[in-house]
Design an enzyme around this catalytic site. Structure first.
Site, PDB file in Angstrom:
ATOM      1  N   GLY A 141      92.745  -7.107   9.136  1.00  0.00           N
ATOM      2  CA  GLY A 141      93.969  -6.865  10.053  1.00  0.00           C
ATOM      3  C   GLY A 141      94.623  -8.126  10.363  1.00  0.00           C
ATOM      4  O   GLY A 141      94.052  -9.099  10.415  1.00  0.00           O
ATOM      5  N   ASP A 156      81.603  -0.359   8.035  1.00  0.00           N
ATOM      6  CA  ASP A 156      82.339   0.826   8.523  1.00  0.00           C
ATOM      7  C   ASP A 156      81.617   1.306   9.995  1.00  0.00           C
ATOM      8  O   ASP A 156      80.635   1.789  10.047  1.00  0.00           O
ATOM      9  CB  ASP A 156      82.210   2.229   7.319  1.00  0.00           C
ATOM     10  CG  ASP A 156      82.890   3.376   8.115  1.00  0.00           C
ATOM     11  OD1 ASP A 156      83.452   3.375   9.185  1.00  0.00           O
ATOM     12  OD2 ASP A 156      82.956   4.395   7.077  1.00  0.00           O
ATOM     13  N   ILE A 157      82.710   1.041  10.921  1.00  0.00           N
ATOM     14  CA  ILE A 157      82.045   0.981  12.238  1.00  0.00           C
ATOM     15  C   ILE A 157      81.836   2.567  12.520  1.00  0.00           C
ATOM     16  O   ILE A 157      81.120   2.849  13.667  1.00  0.00           O
ATOM     17  CB  ILE A 157      83.026   0.428  12.939  1.00  0.00           C
ATOM     18  CG1 ILE A 157      84.380   1.283  13.323  1.00  0.00           C
ATOM     19  CG2 ILE A 157      83.237  -1.337  13.034  1.00  0.00           C
ATOM     20  CD1 ILE A 157      85.204   0.648  14.601  1.00  0.00           C
ATOM     21  N   ALA A 187      90.578  -0.597  13.360  1.00  0.00           N
ATOM     22  CA  ALA A 187      91.375   0.412  14.149  1.00  0.00           C
ATOM     23  C   ALA A 187      92.082   1.411  13.072  1.00  0.00           C
ATOM     24  O   ALA A 187      92.516   0.869  12.090  1.00  0.00           O
ATOM     25  CB  ALA A 187      92.291  -0.138  15.100  1.00  0.00           C
ATOM     26  N   THR A 236      95.720   0.744  23.511  1.00  0.00           N
ATOM     27  CA  THR A 236      97.036   0.706  23.248  1.00  0.00           C
ATOM     28  C   THR A 236      97.900   1.429  24.357  1.00  0.00           C
ATOM     29  O   THR A 236      97.330   1.974  25.115  1.00  0.00           O
ATOM     30  CB  THR A 236      97.511   1.778  21.959  1.00  0.00           C
ATOM     31  OG1 THR A 236      98.768   1.950  21.820  1.00  0.00           O
ATOM     32  CG2 THR A 236      96.721   3.212  22.368  1.00  0.00           C
ATOM     33  N   TYR A 245      97.138   9.930  17.782  1.00  0.00           N
ATOM     34  CA  TYR A 245      96.753   8.484  17.868  1.00  0.00           C
ATOM     35  C   TYR A 245      96.241   8.091  18.985  1.00  0.00           C
ATOM     36  O   TYR A 245      95.065   7.509  19.239  1.00  0.00           O
ATOM     37  CB  TYR A 245      97.676   7.697  17.262  1.00  0.00           C
ATOM     38  CG  TYR A 245      97.675   6.287  17.446  1.00  0.00           C
ATOM     39  CD1 TYR A 245      96.673   5.487  16.912  1.00  0.00           C
ATOM     40  CD2 TYR A 245      98.481   5.454  18.522  1.00  0.00           C
ATOM     41  CE1 TYR A 245      96.468   4.371  16.820  1.00  0.00           C
ATOM     42  CE2 TYR A 245      98.273   4.220  18.635  1.00  0.00           C
ATOM     43  CZ  TYR A 245      97.211   3.523  17.923  1.00  0.00           C
ATOM     44  OH  TYR A 245      97.091   2.256  18.081  1.00  0.00           O
ATOM     45  N   LYS A 283      92.679   6.789  20.665  1.00  0.00           N
ATOM     46  CA  LYS A 283      92.379   5.610  21.409  1.00  0.00           C
ATOM     47  C   LYS A 283      91.964   5.795  22.876  1.00  0.00           C
ATOM     48  O   LYS A 283      91.099   5.076  23.341  1.00  0.00           O
ATOM     49  CB  LYS A 283      93.721   4.823  21.423  1.00  0.00           C
ATOM     50  CG  LYS A 283      94.341   4.404  19.900  1.00  0.00           C
ATOM     51  CD  LYS A 283      93.254   3.283  19.361  1.00  0.00           C
ATOM     52  CE  LYS A 283      93.083   2.020  19.751  1.00  0.00           C
ATOM     53  NZ  LYS A 283      92.405   1.027  19.048  1.00  0.00           N
ATOM     54  N   TRP A 340     102.846  -2.943  20.713  1.00  0.00           N
ATOM     55  CA  TRP A 340     103.714  -3.469  19.789  1.00  0.00           C
ATOM     56  C   TRP A 340     103.409  -4.811  19.134  1.00  0.00           C
ATOM     57  O   TRP A 340     104.143  -5.783  19.179  1.00  0.00           O
ATOM     58  CB  TRP A 340     105.158  -3.582  20.103  1.00  0.00           C
ATOM     59  CG  TRP A 340     105.673  -2.297  20.515  1.00  0.00           C
ATOM     60  CD1 TRP A 340     105.243  -0.948  20.618  1.00  0.00           C
ATOM     61  CD2 TRP A 340     107.025  -1.857  20.986  1.00  0.00           C
ATOM     62  NE1 TRP A 340     106.013   0.082  20.843  1.00  0.00           N
ATOM     63  CE2 TRP A 340     107.187  -0.545  20.994  1.00  0.00           C
ATOM     64  CE3 TRP A 340     108.156  -2.593  21.210  1.00  0.00           C
ATOM     65  CZ2 TRP A 340     108.466  -0.078  21.366  1.00  0.00           C
ATOM     66  CZ3 TRP A 340     109.285  -2.121  21.579  1.00  0.00           C
ATOM     67  CH2 TRP A 340     109.573  -0.615  21.707  1.00  0.00           C
TER      68      TRP A 340
END
Length: 279
Positions: A10, A34-35, A58, A99, A123, A127, A148
């Site tokens: 990422g 893979d968490i 994420a 987020t 989403y 989170k 953002w």
């Protein structure tokens, strides 16, 4: 200090890797960790014994999460719980990123860390559950809410904007979604300062100020010398599957005061991003 970074492919993880190039760092992509797999997470922490885990893994597909909540939940919630549990067992600091989409956008003022979250899309729900599981599993954490995010890579609004501008002279950009564009370089800088200063708890880590998507688009394209016509439109014109909060601006005052530092504006972030990209 030894770091373990998840989600190594990422844009935020890559920024950490560029910054921490002289440190002891293990960066693992989803293919290598893979968490959502508790055994894999436990084994990775036991094997590498990091002082700090930087969770950059994420599920960020906001619209897709409406129909595929299970995938979002596994990464954004269960994965965080797995990391937090393993970190607690080894007395490891976990740094996690959430987020602005945990908020509903109805406050019409800057959100602080004391405001109650109320996500309006799946989403955001995933989170928020990640935040909940993190705080239930360990006290040794830094939880940063960001918004953002942009940096090197293709996973951000500025990259998409550049691609749209190459193909279309006229661009339609939403003007009724307002938040804070936040540069990965600043996220990394203030994360590492927070670790150095021994901070713990929840903070909003954004650049300063706020803007609509439309304002960001105009500012960015003007700065890179493009003359595309940009038309403001409402969110409803795009018929996106997931609802977005109209005003999800977060205050970074708590973090700024804790570090005794001013955090650059989003315009400064974009200017640094452009200069760096053009080198």
């Amino acid at each position: 200090m030894k770091f373990l970074i998840t989600g190594a492919n990422g844009q935020l993880a890559r920024e950490f890797l560029m910054t921490l190039n002289t440190h002891d760092v293990i960066a693992l992509s989803k293919e290598h960790l893979d968490i959502s797999n508790p055994n894999a997470v436990s084994n990775a922490i036991s094997q590498h014994k990091p002082d700090v885990v930087l969770n950059c893994a994420a599920y960020n597909s906001v619209d897709r999460a409406e129909d595929d909540f299970d995938s979002a939940f596994r990464t954004n919630a269960i994965g965080v719980r797995n990391l937090a549990t393993a970190c607690k067992m080894h007395n490891t600091l976990i740094v996690h990123y959430s987020t602005d989409y945990v908020f509903d956008g109805e406050k019409n003022d800057f959100y602080t860390e004391e405001d109650k979250p109320n996500p309006i899309n799946k989403y955001g729900e995933s989170k928020l559950l990640g935040e909940k599981y993190l705080t239930e599993e360990t006290d040794n954490f830094l939880l940063f809410r960001v918004s953002w995010v942009f940096g090197k890579g293709k996973q951000n609004f500025l990259y998409k904007l550049s691609e749209w501008a190459k193909k279309n002279n006229v661009l339609t950009i939403v003007c009724d979604q307002i938040s804070v564009p936040t540069y990965t370089v600043d996220i990394v800088k203030f994360t590492l300062l927070s670790i150095k200063e021994g901070l713990r708890g929840t903070y909003h880590l954004t650049n300063s100020g706020c803007a609509s998507r439309y304002e960001v688009a105009r500012y960015y394209l003007e700065k890179i010398g493009l003359t595309n016509l940009i038309l403001p439109v409402n969110s409803e014109d795009f018929h996106e599957k997931a609802n977005r909060p109209h005003f999800s601006v977060m205050s970074n005052v708590k973090l700024s005061k804790a570090l005794k530092l001013s955090i650059p504006s989003w315009k400064e972030g974009i200017e640094k991003f452009i200069k760096r990209g053009m080198k």
